[in-house]
Motif scaffolding. Structure first.
Motif, PDB file in Angstrom:
ATOM      1  N   LEU A 179     -20.872 -51.590   2.526  1.00  0.00           N
ATOM      2  CA  LEU A 179     -20.507 -53.008   2.568  1.00  0.00           C
ATOM      3  C   LEU A 179     -19.168 -53.245   1.882  1.00  0.00           C
ATOM      4  O   LEU A 179     -18.333 -54.005   2.375  1.00  0.00           O
ATOM      5  N   LEU A 180     -18.970 -52.584   0.755  1.00  0.00           N
ATOM      6  CA  LEU A 180     -17.699 -52.717   0.052  1.00  0.00           C
ATOM      7  C   LEU A 180     -16.558 -52.227   0.936  1.00  0.00           C
ATOM      8  O   LEU A 180     -15.515 -52.879   1.028  1.00  0.00           O
ATOM      9  N   SER A 230     -11.355 -55.123   5.921  1.00  0.00           N
ATOM     10  CA  SER A 230     -10.993 -56.422   6.502  1.00  0.00           C
ATOM     11  C   SER A 230      -9.896 -57.103   5.701  1.00  0.00           C
ATOM     12  O   SER A 230      -8.983 -57.703   6.273  1.00  0.00           O
ATOM     13  N   CYS A 231      -9.981 -57.007   4.396  1.00  0.00           N
ATOM     14  CA  CYS A 231      -8.962 -57.638   3.551  1.00  0.00           C
ATOM     15  C   CYS A 231      -7.631 -56.900   3.643  1.00  0.00           C
ATOM     16  O   CYS A 231      -6.572 -57.535   3.645  1.00  0.00           O
ATOM     17  N   SER A 232      -7.663 -55.585   3.735  1.00  0.00           N
ATOM     18  CA  SER A 232      -6.412 -54.819   3.769  1.00  0.00           C
ATOM     19  C   SER A 232      -5.580 -55.173   4.997  1.00  0.00           C
ATOM     20  O   SER A 232      -4.353 -55.072   4.973  1.00  0.00           O
ATOM     21  N   LEU A 263     -14.279 -46.125  -6.488  1.00  0.00           N
ATOM     22  CA  LEU A 263     -12.873 -46.069  -6.882  1.00  0.00           C
ATOM     23  C   LEU A 263     -12.020 -45.467  -5.773  1.00  0.00           C
ATOM     24  O   LEU A 263     -10.907 -45.929  -5.514  1.00  0.00           O
ATOM     25  N   LYS A 264     -12.535 -44.469  -5.096  1.00  0.00           N
ATOM     26  CA  LYS A 264     -11.816 -43.873  -3.965  1.00  0.00           C
ATOM     27  C   LYS A 264     -11.631 -44.899  -2.848  1.00  0.00           C
ATOM     28  O   LYS A 264     -10.574 -44.943  -2.212  1.00  0.00           O
ATOM     29  N   LEU A 265     -12.639 -45.718  -2.604  1.00  0.00           N
ATOM     30  CA  LEU A 265     -12.517 -46.775  -1.584  1.00  0.00           C
ATOM     31  C   LEU A 265     -11.449 -47.790  -1.971  1.00  0.00           C
ATOM     32  O   LEU A 265     -10.672 -48.232  -1.113  1.00  0.00           O
ATOM     33  N   LEU A 266     -11.417 -48.161  -3.237  1.00  0.00           N
ATOM     34  CA  LEU A 266     -10.410 -49.124  -3.692  1.00  0.00           C
ATOM     35  C   LEU A 266      -9.009 -48.591  -3.410  1.00  0.00           C
ATOM     36  O   LEU A 266      -8.150 -49.301  -2.882  1.00  0.00           O
ATOM     37  N   LYS A 267      -8.793 -47.336  -3.749  1.00  0.00           N
ATOM     38  CA  LYS A 267      -7.481 -46.730  -3.510  1.00  0.00           C
ATOM     39  C   LYS A 267      -7.185 -46.642  -2.016  1.00  0.00           C
ATOM     40  O   LYS A 267      -6.081 -46.969  -1.573  1.00  0.00           O
ATOM     41  N   LYS A 268      -8.163 -46.207  -1.237  1.00  0.00           N
ATOM     42  CA  LYS A 268      -7.982 -46.028   0.208  1.00  0.00           C
ATOM     43  C   LYS A 268      -7.516 -47.320   0.881  1.00  0.00           C
ATOM     44  O   LYS A 268      -6.695 -47.289   1.797  1.00  0.00           O
ATOM     45  N   TYR A 269      -8.038 -48.453   0.452  1.00  0.00           N
ATOM     46  CA  TYR A 269      -7.727 -49.718   1.102  1.00  0.00           C
ATOM     47  C   TYR A 269      -6.671 -50.547   0.372  1.00  0.00           C
ATOM     48  O   TYR A 269      -6.498 -51.721   0.642  1.00  0.00           O
ATOM     49  N   TYR A 300      -7.172 -43.941 -10.065  1.00  0.00           N
ATOM     50  CA  TYR A 300      -7.160 -44.532  -8.728  1.00  0.00           C
ATOM     51  C   TYR A 300      -6.368 -45.827  -8.632  1.00  0.00           C
ATOM     52  O   TYR A 300      -5.790 -46.129  -7.596  1.00  0.00           O
ATOM     53  N   VAL A 301      -6.395 -46.603  -9.701  1.00  0.00           N
ATOM     54  CA  VAL A 301      -5.700 -47.891  -9.725  1.00  0.00           C
ATOM     55  C   VAL A 301      -4.891 -47.948 -11.018  1.00  0.00           C
ATOM     56  O   VAL A 301      -5.465 -47.823 -12.099  1.00  0.00           O
ATOM     57  N   LYS A 302      -3.603 -48.138 -10.894  1.00  0.00           N
ATOM     58  CA  LYS A 302      -2.726 -48.092 -12.084  1.00  0.00           C
ATOM     59  C   LYS A 302      -2.752 -49.372 -12.899  1.00  0.00           C
ATOM     60  O   LYS A 302      -2.622 -49.350 -14.111  1.00  0.00           O
ATOM     61  N   ASN A 303      -2.920 -50.521 -12.249  1.00  0.00           N
ATOM     62  CA  ASN A 303      -2.874 -51.806 -12.938  1.00  0.00           C
ATOM     63  C   ASN A 303      -4.294 -52.255 -13.255  1.00  0.00           C
ATOM     64  O   ASN A 303      -5.018 -52.705 -12.371  1.00  0.00           O
ATOM     65  N   LEU A 304      -4.694 -52.125 -14.514  1.00  0.00           N
ATOM     66  CA  LEU A 304      -6.029 -52.523 -14.963  1.00  0.00           C
ATOM     67  C   LEU A 304      -5.914 -53.655 -15.964  1.00  0.00           C
ATOM     68  O   LEU A 304      -4.997 -53.694 -16.777  1.00  0.00           O
ATOM     69  N   ASN A 305      -6.877 -54.584 -15.865  1.00  0.00           N
ATOM     70  CA  ASN A 305      -6.990 -55.583 -16.931  1.00  0.00           C
ATOM     71  C   ASN A 305      -8.454 -55.807 -17.199  1.00  0.00           C
ATOM     72  O   ASN A 305      -9.311 -55.408 -16.441  1.00  0.00           O
TER      73      ASN A 305
END
Length: 151
Positions: free
Chosen positions: A71-72, A78-80, A103-109, A146-151
């Motif tokens: 689902l994620l 769709s958002c990408s 995390l891999k999905l976040l990077k992929k999209y 996977y994601v460089k900008n974290l907050n």
């Protein structure tokens, strides 16, 4: 669907959480796969009608990363498709939902900003807040791969 050409940002609210924290005032409900599936599929139908690109897409909640991986992925894909050339694509996450596969999905999209809901590093307070007690530092370190900008 008619969209305002002056609007450059899109917020998507995913109201589901694996656990309901006793301090949270946001619109949320307990995660249910069947209900979440219908929610995501309806949301994707709406997103497909948008004929513009956004400079900023923010997926908040609830806890968007509590969604099942499939689902994620549907939501992220769709958002990408709606991202402008120079964009910021943010998703909110709780540390206990940040698996390696997610995390891999976040990077992929193309997610390039991750907002991690670290309420505290104190294990006693985490328990009182009904949060899972995990090694948050390790989760953050892994997320940075996977994601460089974290907050």
């Amino acid at each position: 669907m008619k969209t305002n050409p002056n609007i450059k940002s899109l917020y998507i609210h995913v109201p589901y959480c694996k656990r309901i924290c006793n301090y949270c005032d946001f619109c949320k409900k307990s995660y249910d796969f069947s209900e979440s599936l219908l929610f995501v599929l309806d949301l994707i139908k709406d997103l497909k009608q948008i004929m513009k690109k956004y400079e900023t897409i923010y997926i908040g909640g609830g806890t968007p990363t509590c969604l099942d991986e499939k689902l994620l992925e549907l939501l992220l894909k769709s958002c990408s498709n709606l991202l402008a050339e120079n964009y910021e694509f943010t998703i909110e996450a709780n540390p206990e939902n940040l698996t390696e596969n997610k995390l891999k999905l976040l990077k992929k999209y193309g997610v390039n900003r991750l907002s991690i809901g670290v309420q505290t590093f104190n294990k006693n307070i985490l328990e009182k807040l009904n949060r899972e007690v995990i090694d948050i530092e390790k989760i953050i370190e892994n997320a940075h791969k996977y994601v460089k900008n974290l907050n």
